[in-house]
Design a protein around this motif. Structure first.
Motif, PDB file in Angstrom:
ATOM      1  N   ILE A 157      16.422 -26.249 -21.570  1.00 24.31           N
ATOM      2  CA  ILE A 157      15.190 -26.988 -21.864  1.00 24.31           C
ATOM      3  C   ILE A 157      15.208 -28.350 -21.171  1.00 24.31           C
ATOM      4  CG2 ILE A 157      13.867 -28.091 -23.717  1.00 24.31           C
ATOM      5  CD1 ILE A 157      14.924 -25.759 -25.551  1.00 24.31           C
ATOM      6  N   LEU A 158      16.354 -29.018 -21.169  1.00 19.39           N
ATOM      7  CA  LEU A 158      16.448 -30.331 -20.521  1.00 19.39           C
ATOM      8  C   LEU A 158      16.450 -30.207 -19.003  1.00 19.39           C
ATOM      9  CD1 LEU A 158      19.020 -32.049 -22.898  1.00 19.39           C
ATOM     10  CD2 LEU A 158      16.521 -32.264 -22.904  1.00 19.39           C
ATOM     11  N   LEU A 217      23.249 -33.361 -29.478  1.00 20.62           N
ATOM     12  CA  LEU A 217      22.020 -32.585 -29.357  1.00 20.62           C
ATOM     13  C   LEU A 217      22.163 -31.196 -29.963  1.00 20.62           C
ATOM     14  CD1 LEU A 217      20.979 -33.716 -25.777  1.00 20.62           C
ATOM     15  CD2 LEU A 217      20.045 -34.496 -27.960  1.00 20.62           C
ATOM     16  N   LEU A 251      13.380 -31.587 -26.692  1.00 20.07           N
ATOM     17  CA  LEU A 251      13.808 -30.362 -27.369  1.00 20.07           C
ATOM     18  C   LEU A 251      12.845 -29.992 -28.491  1.00 20.07           C
ATOM     19  CD1 LEU A 251      17.635 -31.142 -27.497  1.00 20.07           C
ATOM     20  CD2 LEU A 251      16.507 -29.446 -26.026  1.00 20.07           C
ATOM     21  N   VAL A 294      19.800 -30.093 -33.181  1.00 19.43           N
ATOM     22  CA  VAL A 294      18.920 -28.921 -33.206  1.00 19.43           C
ATOM     23  C   VAL A 294      19.358 -27.947 -34.295  1.00 19.43           C
ATOM     24  CG1 VAL A 294      18.062 -26.943 -31.882  1.00 19.43           C
ATOM     25  CG2 VAL A 294      18.234 -29.190 -30.796  1.00 19.43           C
ATOM     26  N   SER A 341      15.813 -36.910 -25.147  1.00 13.61           N
ATOM     27  CA  SER A 341      16.225 -35.505 -25.252  1.00 13.61           C
ATOM     28  C   SER A 341      15.777 -34.889 -26.567  1.00 13.61           C
ATOM     29  CB  SER A 341      17.745 -35.397 -25.120  1.00 13.61           C
ATOM     30  OG  SER A 341      18.187 -35.805 -23.843  1.00 13.61           O
ATOM     31  N   ASN A 391      19.643 -25.820 -25.134  1.00 13.77           N
ATOM     32  CA  ASN A 391      19.386 -27.248 -24.912  1.00 13.77           C
ATOM     33  C   ASN A 391      19.492 -27.602 -23.441  1.00 13.77           C
ATOM     34  OD1 ASN A 391      19.075 -27.636 -27.643  1.00 13.77           O
ATOM     35  ND2 ASN A 391      21.020 -28.689 -27.947  1.00 13.77           N
ATOM     36  N   HIS A 436       9.553 -28.641 -27.061  1.00 15.88           N
ATOM     37  CA  HIS A 436       9.678 -27.281 -26.532  1.00 15.88           C
ATOM     38  C   HIS A 436       9.707 -26.255 -27.666  1.00 15.88           C
ATOM     39  CE1 HIS A 436      10.785 -24.462 -23.270  1.00 15.88           C
ATOM     40  NE2 HIS A 436      11.349 -23.793 -24.260  1.00 15.88           N
TER      41      HIS A 436
END
Length: 384
Positions: free
Chosen positions: A264-265, A344, A236, A348, A232, A261, A239
């Motif tokens: 995107i996942l 996550l 991320l 980020v 992941s 997040n 992207h």
């Protein structure tokens, strides 16, 4: 097997492994329920996957004789063990862990090289996953590198379906956990007051959990966490690098990071698939499947179904959250989803706060991960 398989395909063919997402997109368009020797029946469309997830009586999670707590269980066992599981992923525990998680993220991002192309997978993602997991469970720092090596070996053996190697690797991992439990028992009142120690006092059906159950529960938390969290992080980061507009959006408004997040996942799955087994003959997407057949739920396909998401590569924050299956759905939704989302989001946040730019060097292409992993095996990025 009733009926003729809709199609034969090879999930381990070179063209599939080189770009799993594109391969599943193509297959879903021509055959929503496909058959292979490796994955048996693969379900690719969103509505068919939702049907499987919403009917655990027909699509059982008990796909192996090996004890798998709680995900490899059906009710009533699943209900009892999921009760124990969910006590360790409450909002209060997530809030308590957030400062430690943030400190880990900050250290790792600060240590990453600046201004040169760097493979983010070994430099950041594959460090972050075991380090944050060890911190959450109270495991020692010197277990970090053995867990990284173990994860790599497990991925290779699973792809090859090397049964003896898979069995040996499983025994090796269980040995890590048994040692951790033994140390805490021997320490008695002096044992660290971490989540692993707390588990030793848990009871199911008014009896203590067995060592086999404790090991299985901790294995389920850790094995899934190590591979999917590192994948992941790579997804991320990639992207953000290739979509500078999204990167700037999240720099300007970090409150959007959690929803971003998940989106995107959805587009690029960190976890490719899960297994089920049928308990009766059933029709899925026009394909009759007998009782006792293995069914593979392909998250990486269902979450890109054009009939639900339109252009699956379009980044949108106004989609219905319940359509996104990145953490599963229903009774068997990901047991560690609250922790994964926390990790996550915080990663980020720190990744963006401690850099001014994340870019993709055009001269060096990333390589994609192979089944059962998602995301990237290598990911050269430039941080500034």
């Amino acid at each position: 097997m009733t009926g003729t398989p809709s199609t034969e395909w090879d999930p381990r063919a070179r063209e599939v492994l080189d770009d799993q997402i594109a391969a599943y997109d193509e297959l879903r368009g021509r055959c929503p329920v496909a058959h292979s020797d490796f994955l048996d029946w693969s379900v690719l469309r969103h509505d068919d996957v939702v049907r499987v997830l919403d009917d655990p009586q027909t699509f059982s999670n008990a796909v192996t004789d090996r004890l798998t707590v709680p995900n490899g269980m059906d009710a009533p066992e699943h209900t009892e063990f999921r009760r124990i599981n969910d006590k360790y992923f409450t909002p209060a525990l997530m809030n308590d862990f957030e400062p430690r998680c943030r400190a880990i993220c900050a250290d790792i991002v600060d240590d990453a090289p600046r201004g040169v192309a760097t493979d983010l997978m070994p430099a950041v993602a594959e460090i972050f996953a075991p380090r944050v997991q060890n911190a959450f469970l109270g495991w020692p720092a010197d277990l970090e590198e053995p867990l990284r090596r173990w994860t790599a070996k497990n991925r290779v053996a699973t792809l090859a379906q090397d049964r003896p190697a898979m069995a040996a690797i499983a025994v090796e991992f269980d040995g890590f956990i048994r040692d951790l439990l033994s140390v805490r028992r021997q320490a008695g009142d002096a044992a660290p007051q971490d989540l692993t120690t707390l588990l030793l006092s848990e009871r199911v059906w008014d009896r203590p959990m067995t060592d086999e159950e404790l090991v299985s529960l901790l294995r389920n938390w850790t094995v899934g966490e190590l591979s999917t969290i590192s994948a992941s992080v790579g997804i991320l980061a990639h992207h953000l690098a290739v979509h500078p507009t999204t990167q700037q959006l999240l720099r300007d408004d970090p409150t959007l990071i959690g929803a971003a997040n998940d989106e995107i996942l959805r587009m690029n799955a960190p976890l490719i698939a899960n297994r089920r087994v049928t308990t009766r003959q059933v029709d899925v997407g026009g394909q009759v499947i007998d009782a006792g057949e293995r069914v593979t739920v392909l998250w990486a396909s269902a979450n890109r179904d054009e009939s639900v998401f339109g252009d699956p590569d379009e980044f949108r924050l106004d989609r219905k959250p319940e359509d996104n299956l990145v953490y599963g759905r229903g009774l068997h939704a990901c047991p560690g989803a609250p922790l994964a989302r926390l990790e996550l989001r915080v990663f980020v946040e720190e990744f963006l706060a401690r850099t001014t730019d994340i870019s993709y060097p055009s001269a060096t292409a990333p390589t994609r991960a192979h089944y059962p992993g998602g995301g990237f095996a290598t990911l050269p990025l430039v941080l500034r």
